[in-house]
Design an enzyme around this catalytic site. Sequence first.
Site, PDB file in Angstrom:
ATOM      1  N   HIS A  38       4.763   2.919  -0.326  1.00  0.00           N
ATOM      2  CA  HIS A  38       3.479   2.946  -1.288  1.00  0.00           C
ATOM      3  C   HIS A  38       2.336   3.379  -0.740  1.00  0.00           C
ATOM      4  O   HIS A  38       2.037   3.707   0.499  1.00  0.00           O
ATOM      5  CB  HIS A  38       3.440   1.584  -1.775  1.00  0.00           C
ATOM      6  N   HIS A  40       5.616  -5.836  -4.932  1.00  0.00           N
ATOM      7  CA  HIS A  40       3.970  -5.835  -4.450  1.00  0.00           C
ATOM      8  C   HIS A  40       3.346  -5.353  -5.544  1.00  0.00           C
ATOM      9  O   HIS A  40       3.717  -5.504  -6.629  1.00  0.00           O
ATOM     10  CB  HIS A  40       4.298  -4.619  -3.150  1.00  0.00           C
ATOM     11  N   HIS A  87       3.758  -6.265   9.832  1.00  0.00           N
ATOM     12  CA  HIS A  87       2.370  -6.242   8.918  1.00  0.00           C
ATOM     13  C   HIS A  87       2.046  -7.450   9.065  1.00  0.00           C
ATOM     14  O   HIS A  87       1.277  -8.238   8.100  1.00  0.00           O
ATOM     15  CB  HIS A  87       3.127  -6.072   7.453  1.00  0.00           C
ATOM     16  N   ASP A 139      -3.456   1.561   4.498  1.00  0.00           N
ATOM     17  CA  ASP A 139      -2.707   1.165   5.702  1.00  0.00           C
ATOM     18  C   ASP A 139      -1.209   1.684   5.852  1.00  0.00           C
ATOM     19  O   ASP A 139      -0.859   1.623   6.744  1.00  0.00           O
ATOM     20  CB  ASP A 139      -2.684  -0.375   5.784  1.00  0.00           C
ATOM     21  N   HIS A 140      -0.749   2.354   4.774  1.00  0.00           N
ATOM     22  CA  HIS A 140       0.465   2.859   4.923  1.00  0.00           C
ATOM     23  C   HIS A 140       0.674   4.489   5.149  1.00  0.00           C
ATOM     24  O   HIS A 140       1.742   5.057   5.289  1.00  0.00           O
ATOM     25  CB  HIS A 140       1.466   2.246   3.802  1.00  0.00           C
ATOM     26  N   HIS A 163      -0.932   2.512  -0.621  1.00  0.00           N
ATOM     27  CA  HIS A 163      -2.114   1.647  -0.008  1.00  0.00           C
ATOM     28  C   HIS A 163      -2.221   2.681   1.443  1.00  0.00           C
ATOM     29  O   HIS A 163      -1.703   3.058   2.127  1.00  0.00           O
ATOM     30  CB  HIS A 163      -1.807   0.322   0.350  1.00  0.00           C
TER      31      HIS A 163
END
Length: 311
Positions: free
Chosen positions: A61, A139, A268, A65-66, A63
């Site tokens: 996805h 999510h 995570h 942090d990814h 976001h």
Amino acid sequence: MSLCVTFLGTSGAVPTVDRNPSSIAVAREGESFLFDAGEGTQRQVMRYGTGFDIDRIFVTHAHGDHVLGLPGLVQTLDFNDRVRPLSITVPRGARRQIRSLISALDTRPGFELRIREVVAGDVAYRGEEYEIRTFETDHDTRSLGYALIEDERKGRFDRERAEELGVPVGPKFSRLHEGESVELDDGTVVEPDQVVGDPRPGRSLVYTGDTRPSAETVAVADDPDLLIHDATFASDNAERATETAHATARGAAEIANRCGAKRLALVHLSSRYAGDPSAHLAEARAVFDGPEERVFVPEDGHELDLPYPDA
């Protein structure tokens, strides 16, 4: 045939001194994949020696942090004179975001970026004797998980039985192992099932990215050799986990039980747990149907080889 997982980033949204944001490297018989690329992924690749010869990147996805590691990673690949295309697979609707992120500083690599959108239930990639499937996750944005699932392997060839039946050593052995009948000099026909055992399972690993516990994770693979599951919180923050569309370690373990996972990696982790994952381990091991050592909280750099189930 090797199948090796290296945990490049195991932190939640906020990195810590010891944990980088999300990224998982998978090497399979000369092929190299990344699942997610949080900030600093290129440095983790160097630090843990997984190499920049990356074939494909799979994003769960969009976001930060990814994905915030993508611009720097692409730039470094360009500095290293990469010329072959790089495939980046993303959930439907994220292509524009990812392309804009990579090109935000007018980065124009000397190789082609192929950004492909997929939806749950797609085969994101079909390789030699395996495929990478997508599945729906729960999510707070459009997101996917990925499952690498190998094909069944041929059964074991019983050479001793073949010789007892009069099959001469040589090409007829191979033909029988490939599923062909063979005729002997005296006219006798030997069938493959007389000398070849039942098909043997391949290996499988499932990576959820960020998600609440979800039935779709259970459905994507039977008895995966490794389940890498969101475990952002321990149960002391179960309500927070639900509110933010994440899982607790206990919830991850319950999903591992339901899908029959042989190993469970809890990733995570929220920065509030810093360097002490003991609560995660205790609650997951309390419900996981298997040996305690099969549940673990990997540190960045943790490397795991997955053997064949019948090894």
